[in-house]
Write a protein that holds these residues in place. Structure first.
Motif, PDB file in Angstrom:
ATOM      1  N   UNK A   4       1.105  -1.153  -0.227  1.00 31.24           N
ATOM      2  CA  UNK A   4      -0.041  -0.081   0.038  1.00 31.24           C
ATOM      3  C   UNK A   4       0.817   1.373   0.044  1.00 31.24           C
ATOM      4  N   UNK A   5       1.928   1.239   0.520  1.00 28.61           N
ATOM      5  CA  UNK A   5       2.782   2.274   0.850  1.00 28.61           C
ATOM      6  C   UNK A   5       4.055   2.521  -0.221  1.00 28.61           C
ATOM      7  N   UNK A   6       4.177   3.864  -0.873  1.00 27.79           N
ATOM      8  CA  UNK A   6       5.148   3.966  -1.559  1.00 27.79           C
ATOM      9  C   UNK A   6       6.015   5.014  -0.847  1.00 27.79           C
ATOM     10  N   UNK A  11       9.675   9.853   2.346  1.00 26.30           N
ATOM     11  CA  UNK A  11       8.365  10.073   2.708  1.00 26.30           C
ATOM     12  C   UNK A  11       7.569   9.239   2.253  1.00 26.30           C
ATOM     13  N   UNK A  12       6.434   8.940   2.855  1.00 25.47           N
ATOM     14  CA  UNK A  12       5.431   7.908   2.502  1.00 25.47           C
ATOM     15  C   UNK A  12       4.424   8.448   1.575  1.00 25.47           C
ATOM     16  N   UNK A  13       3.830   7.693   0.717  1.00 26.97           N
ATOM     17  CA  UNK A  13       2.635   8.146  -0.258  1.00 26.97           C
ATOM     18  C   UNK A  13       1.671   6.942  -0.462  1.00 26.97           C
ATOM     19  N   UNK A 335       3.731   1.439  11.328  1.00 29.74           N
ATOM     20  CA  UNK A 335       4.908   2.052  10.626  1.00 29.74           C
ATOM     21  C   UNK A 335       5.023   3.445  10.770  1.00 29.74           C
ATOM     22  N   UNK A 336       6.307   4.073  10.879  1.00 29.00           N
ATOM     23  CA  UNK A 336       6.709   5.359  11.003  1.00 29.00           C
ATOM     24  C   UNK A 336       6.599   6.083   9.679  1.00 29.00           C
ATOM     25  N   UNK A 337       5.508   6.911   9.079  1.00 28.26           N
ATOM     26  CA  UNK A 337       5.427   7.292   7.798  1.00 28.26           C
ATOM     27  C   UNK A 337       6.302   8.365   7.621  1.00 28.26           C
ATOM     28  N   UNK A 374       6.000  13.255  14.069  1.00 31.23           N
ATOM     29  CA  UNK A 374       6.161  12.110  12.981  1.00 31.23           C
ATOM     30  C   UNK A 374       4.474  11.601  13.022  1.00 31.23           C
ATOM     31  N   UNK A 375       4.186  11.333  11.937  1.00 32.26           N
ATOM     32  CA  UNK A 375       2.947  10.440  11.308  1.00 32.26           C
ATOM     33  C   UNK A 375       3.232   8.848  11.628  1.00 32.26           C
ATOM     34  N   UNK A 376       2.465   8.288  12.374  1.00 35.27           N
ATOM     35  CA  UNK A 376       2.344   6.708  12.544  1.00 35.27           C
ATOM     36  C   UNK A 376       1.181   6.107  11.803  1.00 35.27           C
ATOM     37  N   UNK A 377       1.651   5.146  10.915  1.00 34.19           N
ATOM     38  CA  UNK A 377       0.279   4.377  10.412  1.00 34.19           C
ATOM     39  C   UNK A 377       0.110   3.084  11.033  1.00 34.19           C
TER      40      UNK A 377
END
Lengths: 430, 430
Positions: A4-6, A11-13, A335-337, A374-377
């Motif tokens: 799902x994550x790129x 940086x995540x997308x 995950x740390x995004x 930070x953003x966590x997912x």
């Protein structure tokens, strides 16, 4: 994690859209669903199963009409468990004939509503419900299509399910004869088939196939009792997704091959020769395509343990806190995004902002070392996330839901700020 | 059960109002709170404790302003844990000076809001929060009253609490010196006192008193470090209520007598001579005065077990289903409100209408034999009921909340029909 994550420069997308950009636009916490991810799960299952098995999306796993709509557009029917879910299924674009209704405590108002507005099949779960439906059919001068929901007897299904245990769901297999006889005397009901409960979060293809075989046996028994053909055989849901490192995905190849044999064998019985099979996955379809995202408010160490405090927690994602039943206890993948995944890792406890020790989202989580901001997912959160959470607990804002599709995103549920609404009675976030 | 229910000819009432009449007016399920019951709990505690101990209502247990307002009218302050709860406390009639704010993950927006609008005290839980508050005080040119929330070291409190364990709450007692030093250098913060976390659902007066003694020790240590007087000592909450037959009520006489000695001894320390003590109960005040009421939709027997299916369940009362943490696991007291209590009893399993086996409200409940259409009441449900429940799960209507007072009742939260709203995006019940 499930593709799902790129990642670009750390940086995540999702589908080409920066997660930080979405968070900046919608605030945190929030839920992101990938339309591509939803389509991918459906396509994988559709391609694996033989044509004779129809897929009905179990709306309770994620009832947002935009999410359900993705599956409906691809050809799914909808399995509902309340009158409210009927309205959501219609809103998602489902036609009434492609909706089935199960549930141990359906209300008379709900049944009247769906019968009046049209429904594919009602899965009857008790003698009381049979009587009520017969009355409704009589009052509306309709013949209602029903299936018998059967609660399998002991020994069925290889021990993975609740077969043989007392439950509130369906008719005991032992009373099948009596149920069929009673149904035969109901002028306004038409017995179309059977529905056999499977269990939940099953990752073994062989385990699922055992349940499905038993469902076919129940269908044969029912056909023998009625003497007529069986139109539908609902194999139930229960298709699982992996949450933990030691779990592996359901083997769709094994499931598909077994399902093909199952259908071929079933069709040897002339009364089942034209039966339509149905599976009703929820979690399997919606789960992998969703992420719950929250921002780190504080990183603190207490007696050698590092705590990462987020701006959302069990109020938005009860299942991840281990407080939604016993099936999936703890430590969803997190995950740390906001940091490169190649960064130094830390093992931390992830908690929400609520002033209670039960607001813990991960007890031993290893991820790229998180910092305040930070953003966590929390991954695998498309099913039983927001819909199953006590959003008003501790009176925080409720998160936005965002659907991402090929470089664009749409806010499908707006964030609700608590401050603004708090004056309005008890339903402050409503 | 706790004197809330009145019986006339086998029919139940609260404060002279027939429960069947309220249910007919507001639909089921619903929550009923007795204003007399709320007042009675507050008065009992107020009368038991010495004057030097102030009572702050912990809003999270039941945040409805009409409920909180009952305690505010009787003189309670409010303990909040979010910006949203600040707005609710004000709406309940609390003056800002009588509000304290604790919580491990307070947001900068929440802190700015409460500082700008006025607040009694902020209970600081980390060095990061200290820095943030100092910045806010500087920006707003204010001196902010704070207390240090202290997470007690091992061995304190007689084993009933989490002393010594790593938690996200407060400063470790071991780092108290460092926290006091850091605070002393903050020009815009004023250290008023300490707050020591107690635990939750404690039914032993002696256990509570041990915690309180430790809180006084922490206050003395803090006073010795600052060299100045301590203005406030927050003893925490944690006052329990009985849920099960084997539990007995907190002995307020023992608690009151012990508290009196505690205060007298503490005052011998000249730096504590003028200290204001605070307790912050939530569950104890709001819990016993509330009933969750649902109607029986079906009574069915499966393999020798009788299931009573209600029209509401874990979607409205997560705690009663055993899915809100581990403290109160199962089987709240349940009463048949529609049949004389002298009737023949049955032992049954009580379940909600949701299509999931975790929607079980009582596993071995003995009550006057229920029939379809009867109203069942789950007692002790005034705290952590609706506020802590996933109301949208399975998309059923959300219950009304009703406040009963001396022969009259007021709908303080209207019922939300799901059908009507289901079209509106994901926040269908909102």
């Amino acid at each position: 994690m499930n593709g799902l994550l790129e990642w670009t420069h750390g940086k995540s997308a999702v589908e080409g859209v920066s997660i930080e950009q979405i968070a900046a636009g919608c605030g945190t916490p929030l839920y992101i669903y990938s339309e591509r991810g939803l389509r991918r799960q459906f396509a994988a299952l559709r391609n694996a199963l033989p044509r004779e098995i129809d897929i009905f999306y179990s709306i309770k796993s994620n009832p947002h009409p935009k999410v359900a709509g993705v599956f409906v557009q691809q050809g799914a029917g909808c399995e509902i468990a309340s009158g409210g879910e009927y309205a959501l299924a219609i809103h998602a674009g489902a036609v009434p004939e492609r909706i089935v209704f199960a549930g141990p405590g359906k209300g008379r108002d709900e049944l009247e509503y769906v019968v009046a507005h049209g429904i594919g099949e009602i899965h009857v779960e008790s003698f009381e419900e049979l009587e009520m439906l017969e009355q409704i059919g009589s009052a509306l001068n309709q013949r209602i299509a029903v299936a018998l929901r059967v609660n399998p007897s002991a020994g069925s299904g290889g021990g993975l399910m609740m077969g043989g245990a007392p439950t509130a769901f369906g008719f005991e297999e032992e009373s099948l004869t009596r149920a069929v006889e009673r149904l035969a005397s109901c002028k306004h009901l038409k017995l179309c088939g059977v529905h056999v409960y499977t269990g939940t979060q099953i990752l073994s293809a062989d385990g699922l196939l055992q349940h499905w075989h038993h469902a076919v046996e129940v269908a044969k028994k029912t056909a023998a009792l009625t003497g007529g053909p069986i139109a539908t055989i609902d194999l139930g849901g229960g298709l699982g997704i992996p949450y933990f490192a030691h779990e592996t995905e359901l083997d769709l190849e094994v499931l598909g091959a077994g399902a093909k044999r199952l259908v071929e064998e079933a069709r040897l019985d002339p009364r089942l020769a034209k039966a339509q099979f149905v599976v009703e996955p929820g979690r399997f379809l919606s789960g992998p395509a969703g992420i719950y995202i929250a921002r780190v408010r504080s990183v603190k160490t207490c007696r050698g343990t590092t705590f990462v405090v987020l701006d959302g927690g069990m109020n938005h994602h009860l299942a991840a806190s281990g407080n939604l039943g016993q099936v999936i206890r703890r430590d969803y993948p997190i995950v740390n995004l906001s940091q490169p995944q190649s960064d130094a890792e830390s093992t931390v406890v992830v908690v929400g902002p609520l002033c209670t020790p039960i607001d813990t989202l991960g007890r031993k989580v290893t991820l790229a070392s998180p910092r305040t901001g930070d953003l966590l997912g929390i991954m695998q959160s498309g099913a039983y996330g927001l819909t199953a959470s006590p959003t008003r607990f501790l009176s925080h804002p409720t998160p936005a839901e965002v659907l991402v599709n090929n470089g664009k995103f749409e806010v499908i549920t707006p964030r609700q700020e608590f401050f603004v609404n708090a004056g309005r009675g008890g339903c402050a976030t409503a």
